[in-house]
Write a protein that holds these residues in place. Structure first.
Motif, PDB file in Angstrom:
ATOM      1  N   UNK A   1       6.713   1.788  -8.833  1.00 32.10           N
ATOM      2  CA  UNK A   1       6.299   0.760  -9.781  1.00 32.10           C
ATOM      3  C   UNK A   1       6.989   0.945 -11.131  1.00 32.10           C
ATOM      4  N   UNK A   2       7.176   2.197 -11.522  1.00 30.23           N
ATOM      5  CA  UNK A   2       7.875   2.488 -12.786  1.00 30.23           C
ATOM      6  C   UNK A   2       9.334   2.060 -12.697  1.00 30.23           C
ATOM      7  N   UNK A   3       9.936   2.270 -11.539  1.00 30.88           N
ATOM      8  CA  UNK A   3      11.320   1.835 -11.343  1.00 30.88           C
ATOM      9  C   UNK A   3      11.423   0.322 -11.466  1.00 30.88           C
ATOM     10  N   UNK A   4      10.477  -0.389 -10.863  1.00 32.44           N
ATOM     11  CA  UNK A   4      10.486  -1.843 -10.943  1.00 32.44           C
ATOM     12  C   UNK A   4      10.352  -2.317 -12.388  1.00 32.44           C
ATOM     13  N   UNK A   5       9.501  -1.640 -13.137  1.00 31.46           N
ATOM     14  CA  UNK A   5       9.341  -1.977 -14.555  1.00 31.46           C
ATOM     15  C   UNK A   5      10.639  -1.717 -15.317  1.00 31.46           C
TER      16      UNK A   5
ATOM     17  N   UNK B   1      15.496  -4.398  -8.187  1.00 32.42           N
ATOM     18  CA  UNK B   1      14.062  -4.650  -8.327  1.00 32.42           C
ATOM     19  C   UNK B   1      13.452  -4.996  -6.967  1.00 32.42           C
ATOM     20  N   UNK B   2      14.048  -5.964  -6.281  1.00 38.25           N
ATOM     21  CA  UNK B   2      13.510  -6.404  -4.999  1.00 38.25           C
ATOM     22  C   UNK B   2      13.706  -5.350  -3.907  1.00 38.25           C
ATOM     23  N   UNK B   3      14.780  -4.573  -4.023  1.00 42.15           N
ATOM     24  CA  UNK B   3      15.051  -3.575  -2.981  1.00 42.15           C
ATOM     25  C   UNK B   3      14.006  -2.463  -2.963  1.00 42.15           C
ATOM     26  N   UNK B   4      13.314  -2.244  -4.096  1.00 43.14           N
ATOM     27  CA  UNK B   4      12.299  -1.190  -4.149  1.00 43.14           C
ATOM     28  C   UNK B   4      11.248  -1.416  -3.066  1.00 43.14           C
ATOM     29  N   UNK B   5      10.717  -2.634  -2.989  1.00 42.11           N
ATOM     30  CA  UNK B   5       9.664  -2.870  -1.996  1.00 42.11           C
ATOM     31  C   UNK B   5      10.212  -3.299  -0.633  1.00 42.11           C
TER      32      UNK B   5
ATOM     33  N   UNK C   1       0.810  -1.226   0.000  1.00 41.94           N
ATOM     34  CA  UNK C   1       0.000   0.000   0.000  1.00 41.94           C
ATOM     35  C   UNK C   1       0.840   1.271   0.000  1.00 41.94           C
ATOM     36  N   UNK C   2       2.146   1.107   0.160  1.00 41.44           N
ATOM     37  CA  UNK C   2       3.030   2.268   0.278  1.00 41.44           C
ATOM     38  C   UNK C   2       3.686   2.636  -1.051  1.00 41.44           C
ATOM     39  N   UNK C   3       3.857   1.646  -1.927  1.00 41.50           N
ATOM     40  CA  UNK C   3       4.548   1.901  -3.192  1.00 41.50           C
ATOM     41  C   UNK C   3       3.820   2.947  -4.029  1.00 41.50           C
ATOM     42  N   UNK C   4       4.600   3.858  -4.575  1.00 38.70           N
ATOM     43  CA  UNK C   4       4.055   4.911  -5.428  1.00 38.70           C
ATOM     44  C   UNK C   4       4.139   4.498  -6.894  1.00 38.70           C
ATOM     45  N   UNK C   5       3.533   5.298  -7.753  1.00 34.95           N
ATOM     46  CA  UNK C   5       3.632   5.039  -9.194  1.00 34.95           C
ATOM     47  C   UNK C   5       5.085   5.110  -9.656  1.00 34.95           C
ATOM     48  N   UNK C   6       5.852   5.985  -9.017  1.00 33.80           N
ATOM     49  CA  UNK C   6       7.272   6.098  -9.348  1.00 33.80           C
ATOM     50  C   UNK C   6       8.006   4.810  -8.983  1.00 33.80           C
TER      51      UNK C   6
END
Length: 215
Positions: A104-108, A133-137, A97-102
């Motif tokens: 998610x874009x980084x993960x992509x 990728x994994x460090x984002x979340x 619930x905390x991840x932003x659109x930014x």
């Protein structure tokens, strides 16, 4: 705020980079003097970093030989997968619930970068982008103990390698894993916490895949 890095931390990072780049191999003795000279530091932070890496199971202190890089057996890899999966899944649930659109874009972006790394046989780049990728979340889960535990357990796979002799096999496996990254991202976008936990735990970190760490 980023944590201040001590001299020991810098030595630790240097050694792990050498492992990831294939400059250190299992059973190879670590030359403490060479590291001290390369980084222009005393033997103390080098010894401290080596002891930490030994405690984490990455190095082994062999009598009359010193510190050597320790490989990971298939049994240990499988056991690590069983433990890491639920922890990684929990971090994903907490961050959902905390991840932003930014974010998610980084993960992509990292997924696309891994596609490129696979196509160009750049396995070091793949591992780096996968970690990002994994460090984002994981960094967004807001639980330092969980974050540090996952990092410590994953560090045991520093000795993983993708042999040039098995290049086609490695590419096929990594492509499948990156498809899993796409599914993880899709579940994050849908904010499906339960499915996210289940997928990361039982698919992405399935113990049946652990033998690939030994390629």
């Amino acid at each position: 705020m980023k944590k201040y890095k001590t001299l020991k931390d810098h030595v630790y990072s240097y050694i792990t980079e050498q492992v990831l780049e294939g400059n250190l191999l299992p059973s190879q003795r670590i030359n403490e003097t060479a590291i001290s000279q390369e980084l222009s530091v005393s033997r103390t932070p080098v010894r401290e970093a080596l002891i930490q890496l030994s405690c984490e199971g990455i190095l082994e202190n062999v009598p009359r030989k010193g510190f050597v890089l320790k490989g990971v057996s298939e049994k240990e890899a499988s056991e690590l997968y069983i433990v890491i999966g639920p922890l990684d899944g929990t971090a994903a649930q907490m961050a959902c619930d905390i991840l932003t659109e930014k974010d998610l874009s980084r993960m992509d972006f990292y997924i696309q970068s891994m596609d490129l790394a696979i196509k160009t046989d750049n396995y070091e780049m793949y591992l780096e982008q996968q970690e990002l990728f994994h460090s984002v979340y994981i960094e967004k889960c807001d639980n330092e103990v969980l974050e540090d535990t996952i990092s410590r357990l994953k560090s045991k796979f520093f000795t993983r390698g993708f042999s040039k002799d098995n290049a086609s096999r490695s590419k096929e496996y990594l492509a499948l894993i990156n498809d899993e990254h796409r599914e993880i991202l899709r579940l994050f976008k849908e904010k499906d916490k339960n499915a996210l936990y289940d997928y990361i735990t039982n698919v992405h970190w399935s113990p049946s895949n652990a033998h690939h760490e030994l390629l």
